[in-house]
Design an enzyme around this catalytic site. Structure first.
Site, PDB file in Angstrom:
ATOM      1  N   SER A  95      40.053 126.674  44.608  1.00 37.71           N
ATOM      2  CA  SER A  95      40.572 127.288  43.398  1.00 37.71           C
ATOM      3  C   SER A  95      39.819 128.551  43.014  1.00 37.71           C
ATOM      4  CB  SER A  95      40.482 126.292  42.232  1.00 37.71           C
ATOM      5  OG  SER A  95      39.123 126.056  41.896  1.00 37.71           O
ATOM      6  N   GLY A  96      38.594 128.698  43.532  1.00 35.85           N
ATOM      7  CA  GLY A  96      37.733 129.786  43.104  1.00 35.85           C
ATOM      8  C   GLY A  96      36.766 129.353  42.027  1.00 35.85           C
ATOM      9  N   GLY A  97      36.946 128.136  41.510  1.00 34.57           N
ATOM     10  CA  GLY A  97      36.017 127.588  40.530  1.00 34.57           C
ATOM     11  C   GLY A  97      34.741 127.107  41.195  1.00 34.57           C
ATOM     12  N   VAL A  98      33.771 126.699  40.387  1.00 31.44           N
ATOM     13  CA  VAL A  98      32.456 126.326  40.901  1.00 31.44           C
ATOM     14  C   VAL A  98      32.543 125.139  41.853  1.00 31.44           C
ATOM     15  CG1 VAL A  98      30.178 125.442  40.276  1.00 31.44           C
ATOM     16  CG2 VAL A  98      31.233 127.240  38.902  1.00 31.44           C
ATOM     17  N   ASP A  99      33.281 124.107  41.464  1.00 29.89           N
ATOM     18  CA  ASP A  99      33.283 122.867  42.245  1.00 29.89           C
ATOM     19  C   ASP A  99      33.759 123.094  43.676  1.00 29.89           C
ATOM     20  OD1 ASP A  99      32.679 122.008  39.738  1.00 29.89           O
ATOM     21  OD2 ASP A  99      34.500 120.834  39.440  1.00 29.89           O
ATOM     22  N   SER A 100      34.982 123.604  43.818  1.00 33.04           N
ATOM     23  CA  SER A 100      35.549 123.783  45.157  1.00 33.04           C
ATOM     24  C   SER A 100      34.832 124.898  45.914  1.00 33.04           C
ATOM     25  CB  SER A 100      37.053 124.070  45.075  1.00 33.04           C
ATOM     26  OG  SER A 100      37.304 125.265  44.363  1.00 33.04           O
ATOM     27  N   SER A 101      34.307 125.889  45.215  1.00 40.12           N
ATOM     28  CA  SER A 101      33.606 126.984  45.887  1.00 40.12           C
ATOM     29  C   SER A 101      32.325 126.505  46.555  1.00 40.12           C
ATOM     30  CB  SER A 101      33.275 128.102  44.885  1.00 40.12           C
ATOM     31  OG  SER A 101      34.452 128.689  44.372  1.00 40.12           O
TER      32      SER A 101
ATOM     33  N   HIS B 139      13.357 106.004  23.958  1.00 40.31           N
ATOM     34  CA  HIS B 139      14.057 106.582  25.103  1.00 40.31           C
ATOM     35  C   HIS B 139      13.379 107.885  25.548  1.00 40.31           C
ATOM     36  CE1 HIS B 139      17.565 103.912  25.264  1.00 40.31           C
ATOM     37  NE2 HIS B 139      17.433 103.839  23.950  1.00 40.31           N
TER      38      HIS B 139
ATOM     39  N   GLU C 261      14.169 109.551  28.155  1.00 39.98           N
ATOM     40  CA  GLU C 261      15.114 110.367  28.912  1.00 39.98           C
ATOM     41  C   GLU C 261      15.877 111.359  28.049  1.00 39.98           C
ATOM     42  OE1 GLU C 261      17.330 106.411  28.116  1.00 39.98           O
ATOM     43  OE2 GLU C 261      15.279 107.159  28.308  1.00 39.98           O
TER      44      GLU C 261
ATOM     45  N   CYS D 219      13.385 100.310  26.464  1.00 43.98           N
ATOM     46  CA  CYS D 219      14.185  99.681  25.420  1.00 43.98           C
ATOM     47  C   CYS D 219      14.587  98.258  25.837  1.00 43.98           C
ATOM     48  CB  CYS D 219      15.394 100.559  25.094  1.00 43.98           C
ATOM     49  SG  CYS D 219      16.104 100.227  23.459  1.00 43.98           S
TER      50      CYS D 219
END
Length: 349
Positions: free
Chosen positions: A232-238, A178, A180, A88
């Site tokens: 926290s038990g969430g995906v990120d911190s786990s 585009h 992508e 583009c």
């Protein structure tokens, strides 16, 4: 066997001209198994040479090449001897800089378009949706009116005669749509043709190799120091907890703030998974009563969010002060959050 250094040897440099889709380009390249990094269009010649790319992609952008002070690609991009793909606005500035011309289009194309394939170069290969046609997503006002010397038109639409162009001798390619975005049905294949067939990159950027690389990087960065992580038990911190534990073992301490707002038995599940099963040192701060007291009587969702955030920080800080010798604080967050939080030059495509 592929080493951690080798998985980033084959690499694509993406120069960002402000398109809202720029991050998608990097994602598609990495989906193809090739390492990529994205920098602003005004990256210095020294840094571009030091990056040592196998190929360069010029992203789209919201500006017009006719505007005073509109962005241009560094000249070294076209003198480095590596393949270049302009998307583009990237196509338009490449055309202007190499001796072509760009003009304001009488018909602005935004959305679905059918591109007629005229010549099958390395970028197009055998790709097609209908016979000698590609279904693509256009987003442009200006258009190339004259291609630079050495270029040939490879695909067009009735209102965009230079929808795809290439100079195969210099390995320069340009596309007005585009690739992508998912609306361009063969977009991933087009980018794969560029990074693999044209740039010669191998598919070294795999999940297994990335994990090994991150673990090695963490060990080198942390050394023998101690690290504290809010779990926290969430995906990120786990994910961060698992990676850090594999990299540095007992040097890691996690603080799990149990605020009493979790799902039934979720607190016990966090402790069982990380402390019992994985052997990670986890300090559980039982703060249910504290959080519920702070939230009592509050009905506004935004006020609740701020209360929870404030209490978490205070509880976490109290637990952290009980620990000695911690040098690093680790945080788990997903990449889109990093982009959203950072200062950005992005605009419309």
């Amino acid at each position: 066997m592929t080493t951690n250094t080798q998985i980033t040897e084959d690499r694509i440099l993406i120069l960002d001209f402000g398109s809202q889709y720029s991050q998608l380009i990097a994602r598609r390249v990495r989906d193809a198994g090739v390492y990529s990094e994205m920098y602003a269009f005004d990256m210095s010649e020294e840094d571009i040479r030091a990056f040592n790319p196998n190929g360069i992609i010029l992203s789209g952008g919201p500006e017009s090449v006719h505007e005073a002070g509109s962005p241009r690609a560094p000249e070294v991009v076209f003198n480095l001897g590596v393949p270049v793909l302009g998307i583009c606005y990237g196509l338009q500035t490449m055309s202007e800089q190499l001796g072509g011309k760009v003009e304001a289009g009488t018909v602005h194309e935004f959305g679905y378009a059918e591109v007629d394939i005229l010549v099958r170069d390395q970028l197009i290969g055998e790709l097609q949706d209908n016979e000698n046609q590609l279904h693509v997503w256009m987003s442009h006002g200006d258009k190339v009116s004259k291609i630079p010397e050495g270029f040939a038109v490879t695909a067009s639409t009735p209102s965009c005669p230079f929808a795809m162009v290439s100079d195969e001798a210099r390995h320069f390619y340009g596309i007005q749509f585009h690739p992508e975005v998912t609306h361009t049905s063969k977009g991933k294949e087009i980018l794969s043709n560029f990074v693999h067939k044209i740039c010669g990159c191998r598919s070294l950027w795999t999940s297994e190799h990335i994990i090994d690389l991150r673990i090695e990087q963490l060990r080198q960065q942390i050394g023998n120091e101690k690290v504290l992580l809010g779990l926290s038990g969430g995906v990120d911190s786990s994910v961060v907890a698992a990676l850090l534990h594999k990299a540095i073992g007992d040097q890691l301490t996690c603080v799990f703030v149990d605020n009493g707002l979790l799902r039934l038995n979720e607190g016990e599940q966090v402790m069982q998974m990380f402390a019992e099963n994985m052997g990670i040192r986890v300090i559980r701060a039982d703060a249910e009563e504290r959080f519920l007291t702070a939230l009592a009587g509050e009905v506004d969702p935004e006020a609740k969010r701020k209360i929870i955030g404030r209490e978490f920080i205070e509880v976490f800080a109290e637990e952290a002060r009980k620990l000695d010798g911690v040098k690093y604080l680790a945080q788990g967050t997903i990449y889109p959050d990093v982009i959203e939080s950072a200062a950005s030059k992005q605009g419309k495509a």
